[in-house]
Design a protein around this motif. Structure first.
Motif, PDB file in Angstrom:
ATOM      1  N   ASN A  27      17.045   7.141  -7.564  1.00 49.18           N
ATOM      2  CA  ASN A  27      16.659   8.071  -6.505  1.00 49.18           C
ATOM      3  C   ASN A  27      15.740   9.175  -7.033  1.00 49.18           C
ATOM      4  N   THR A  28      14.889   8.826  -8.003  1.00 47.84           N
ATOM      5  CA  THR A  28      14.050   9.820  -8.674  1.00 47.84           C
ATOM      6  C   THR A  28      13.064  10.504  -7.740  1.00 47.84           C
ATOM      7  N   SER A  29      12.539   9.803  -6.764  1.00 42.82           N
ATOM      8  CA  SER A  29      11.679  10.381  -5.725  1.00 42.82           C
ATOM      9  C   SER A  29      10.570  11.278  -6.294  1.00 42.82           C
ATOM     10  N   PRO A  30       9.719  10.742  -7.189  1.00 46.27           N
ATOM     11  CA  PRO A  30       8.716  11.594  -7.838  1.00 46.27           C
ATOM     12  C   PRO A  30       7.447  11.828  -7.025  1.00 46.27           C
ATOM     13  N   ALA A  31       7.255  11.139  -5.907  1.00 41.89           N
ATOM     14  CA  ALA A  31       6.013  11.304  -5.148  1.00 41.89           C
ATOM     15  C   ALA A  31       5.895  12.721  -4.610  1.00 41.89           C
ATOM     16  N   ARG A  32       4.683  13.238  -4.679  1.00 41.81           N
ATOM     17  CA  ARG A  32       4.349  14.515  -4.057  1.00 41.81           C
ATOM     18  C   ARG A  32       3.115  14.251  -3.204  1.00 41.81           C
ATOM     19  N   LEU A  33       3.177  14.639  -1.952  1.00 41.06           N
ATOM     20  CA  LEU A  33       2.143  14.320  -0.975  1.00 41.06           C
ATOM     21  C   LEU A  33       1.463  15.593  -0.509  1.00 41.06           C
ATOM     22  N   VAL A  34       0.146  15.598  -0.564  1.00 38.73           N
ATOM     23  CA  VAL A  34      -0.638  16.724  -0.055  1.00 38.73           C
ATOM     24  C   VAL A  34      -1.458  16.196   1.115  1.00 38.73           C
ATOM     25  N   CYS A  83      -6.387  13.083   5.079  1.00 37.28           N
ATOM     26  CA  CYS A  83      -6.422  12.394   3.787  1.00 37.28           C
ATOM     27  C   CYS A  83      -5.214  12.876   2.993  1.00 37.28           C
ATOM     28  N   VAL A  84      -4.425  11.938   2.532  1.00 37.60           N
ATOM     29  CA  VAL A  84      -3.224  12.275   1.767  1.00 37.60           C
ATOM     30  C   VAL A  84      -3.502  12.051   0.288  1.00 37.60           C
ATOM     31  N   LEU A 125       4.415   3.515  12.589  1.00 37.07           N
ATOM     32  CA  LEU A 125       4.328   4.584  13.581  1.00 37.07           C
ATOM     33  C   LEU A 125       3.021   4.546  14.372  1.00 37.07           C
ATOM     34  N   GLY A 126       2.259   3.459  14.215  1.00 30.62           N
ATOM     35  CA  GLY A 126       1.049   3.293  15.010  1.00 30.62           C
ATOM     36  C   GLY A 126      -0.206   3.900  14.422  1.00 30.62           C
ATOM     37  N   LEU A 127      -0.153   4.286  13.159  1.00 36.17           N
ATOM     38  CA  LEU A 127      -1.315   4.862  12.484  1.00 36.17           C
ATOM     39  C   LEU A 127      -1.955   3.817  11.581  1.00 36.17           C
ATOM     40  N   ASP A 128      -3.219   4.007  11.292  1.00 36.88           N
ATOM     41  CA  ASP A 128      -3.939   3.138  10.370  1.00 36.88           C
ATOM     42  C   ASP A 128      -4.138   3.863   9.049  1.00 36.88           C
ATOM     43  N   CYS A 129      -4.376   3.081   7.992  1.00 37.16           N
ATOM     44  CA  CYS A 129      -4.497   3.625   6.644  1.00 37.16           C
ATOM     45  C   CYS A 129      -5.760   3.116   5.976  1.00 37.16           C
ATOM     46  N   GLY A 130      -6.263   3.928   5.063  1.00 34.81           N
ATOM     47  CA  GLY A 130      -7.380   3.539   4.213  1.00 34.81           C
ATOM     48  C   GLY A 130      -7.115   4.014   2.807  1.00 34.81           C
ATOM     49  N   PRO A 131      -6.271   3.291   2.038  1.00 31.48           N
ATOM     50  CA  PRO A 131      -5.978   3.719   0.667  1.00 31.48           C
ATOM     51  C   PRO A 131      -7.206   3.579  -0.220  1.00 31.48           C
ATOM     52  N   MET A 132      -7.328   4.493  -1.188  1.00 26.08           N
ATOM     53  CA  MET A 132      -8.530   4.538  -2.018  1.00 26.08           C
ATOM     54  C   MET A 132      -8.213   4.909  -3.465  1.00 26.08           C
ATOM     55  N   SER A 133      -8.947   4.283  -4.351  1.00 26.00           N
ATOM     56  CA  SER A 133      -9.216   4.834  -5.672  1.00 26.00           C
ATOM     57  C   SER A 133     -10.612   5.444  -5.527  1.00 26.00           C
ATOM     58  N   GLY A 134     -11.364   5.542  -6.596  1.00 26.22           N
ATOM     59  CA  GLY A 134     -12.718   6.047  -6.460  1.00 26.22           C
ATOM     60  C   GLY A 134     -12.787   7.554  -6.375  1.00 26.22           C
ATOM     61  N   CYS A 194      -5.183   8.327   0.367  1.00 21.23           N
ATOM     62  CA  CYS A 194      -5.062   7.469   1.542  1.00 21.23           C
ATOM     63  C   CYS A 194      -5.499   8.237   2.784  1.00 21.23           C
ATOM     64  N   ASN A 195      -6.556   7.762   3.423  1.00 21.46           N
ATOM     65  CA  ASN A 195      -6.940   8.309   4.720  1.00 21.46           C
ATOM     66  C   ASN A 195      -6.008   7.740   5.780  1.00 21.46           C
ATOM     67  N   ILE A 196      -5.649   8.583   6.738  1.00 21.36           N
ATOM     68  CA  ILE A 196      -4.724   8.190   7.801  1.00 21.36           C
ATOM     69  C   ILE A 196      -5.263   8.665   9.133  1.00 21.36           C
ATOM     70  N   GLY A 197      -5.150   7.805  10.124  1.00 19.37           N
ATOM     71  CA  GLY A 197      -5.577   8.157  11.471  1.00 19.37           C
ATOM     72  C   GLY A 197      -5.579   6.929  12.347  1.00 19.37           C
ATOM     73  N   TYR A 198      -6.563   6.859  13.215  1.00 17.88           N
ATOM     74  CA  TYR A 198      -6.732   5.724  14.114  1.00 17.88           C
ATOM     75  C   TYR A 198      -8.040   5.048  13.744  1.00 17.88           C
ATOM     76  N   GLY A 199      -7.918   3.881  13.142  1.00 20.70           N
ATOM     77  CA  GLY A 199      -9.083   3.206  12.604  1.00 20.70           C
ATOM     78  C   GLY A 199     -10.018   2.686  13.679  1.00 20.70           C
ATOM     79  N   ASP A 200     -11.304   2.705  13.358  1.00 22.58           N
ATOM     80  CA  ASP A 200     -12.331   2.133  14.211  1.00 22.58           C
ATOM     81  C   ASP A 200     -12.526   0.687  13.775  1.00 22.58           C
ATOM     82  N   ARG A 201     -11.969  -0.237  14.539  1.00 29.26           N
ATOM     83  CA  ARG A 201     -11.994  -1.656  14.158  1.00 29.26           C
ATOM     84  C   ARG A 201     -13.410  -2.217  14.091  1.00 29.26           C
ATOM     85  N   ARG A 202     -14.360  -1.566  14.728  1.00 29.51           N
ATOM     86  CA  ARG A 202     -15.751  -2.026  14.672  1.00 29.51           C
ATOM     87  C   ARG A 202     -16.343  -1.855  13.277  1.00 29.51           C
ATOM     88  N   LYS A 203     -15.731  -1.024  12.466  1.00 27.04           N
ATOM     89  CA  LYS A 203     -16.262  -0.746  11.134  1.00 27.04           C
ATOM     90  C   LYS A 203     -15.507  -1.478  10.026  1.00 27.04           C
TER      91      LYS A 203
END
Length: 197
Positions: A48-55, A84-85, A140-149, A171-180
């Motif tokens: 149960n170390t739970s080391p993640a910290r989210l900004v 962006c998280v 929860l109905g949101l879209d994600c865009g995880p990134m390195s870079g 990770c970008n979070i929101g409502y993705g534009d499927r056209r892109k």
């Protein structure tokens, strides 16, 4: 054994889910972000170390602090995303073990002063928690865009100057534009990726 999710739920979490690069102009509320954390927090970590910290970067001013650390291809999509998280991990996670793992009195001492064990535990389990975050967002109905870079040192200097917390990924979070969306890339077949012993 748990009940199997319905096919449409599995599609939402995995088969139809995509990594988004474009975003609709639709906000994500603080209430949604709280609900996201409240769901993701239940994913298991070792001891149960739970080391993640989210900004959660929600404002143009907050994102402006991040943009100089991003690779050029990640700048505009991050600017356009509602959130962006920064998914990071805390190398002082063991300070919380008396509360998080109370049935083992020596839990904190297992890690104290053991740099390699701390780093590997924090990175591994923080990565797991980042993956739970993506699945919770999709659920929860949101879209994600995880990134390195990104320039890790620049990002850490800006957001985590004390040195105990380190960035893992973004990770970008929101409502993705499927056209892109790009065409879905192939995945490895079971015969290549798996062994049954």
């Amino acid at each position: 054994m748990s009940d199997t999710l319905r096919a449409d739920a599995l599609d939402t979490l995995f088969r139809s889910a995509r990594s988004h690069n474009g975003w609709l102009d639709k906000p994500v509320t603080d209430g949604q972000l709280r609900a996201l954390y409240d769901l993701a927090v239940y994913g298991p970590t070792s001891m149960n170390t739970s080391p993640a910290r989210l900004v959660f970067l929600r404002t143009p001013e907050a994102k402006a602090r991040l943009l100089p650390a991003l690779a050029p291809g990640n700048i505009e999509k991050t600017r356009a995303a509602p959130v962006c998280v920064i998914v990071a991990y805390d190398r002082r996670f063991h300070d919380h073990l008396p509360a998080l793992f109370p049935h083992r009195a020596d839990a904190r001492a297992i890690f104290e002063g053991k740099t390699d064990l701390i780093e590997s535990t924090a990175f591994r389990n923080g990565t797991l928690q980042g993956a739970y975050l993506l699945l919770a967002a999709r659920a929860l109905g949101l879209d994600c865009g995880p990134m390195s870079g990104f320039d890790e040192q620049k990002l850490n200097d800006e957001f985590f100057p004390d040195g105990d917390v380190k960035v893992n990924f973004l990770c970008n979070i929101g409502y993705g534009d499927r056209r892109k969306l790009f065409d879905r890339l192939p995945r490895l077949p079971l015969e290549v990726a798996c062994s049954f012993l």
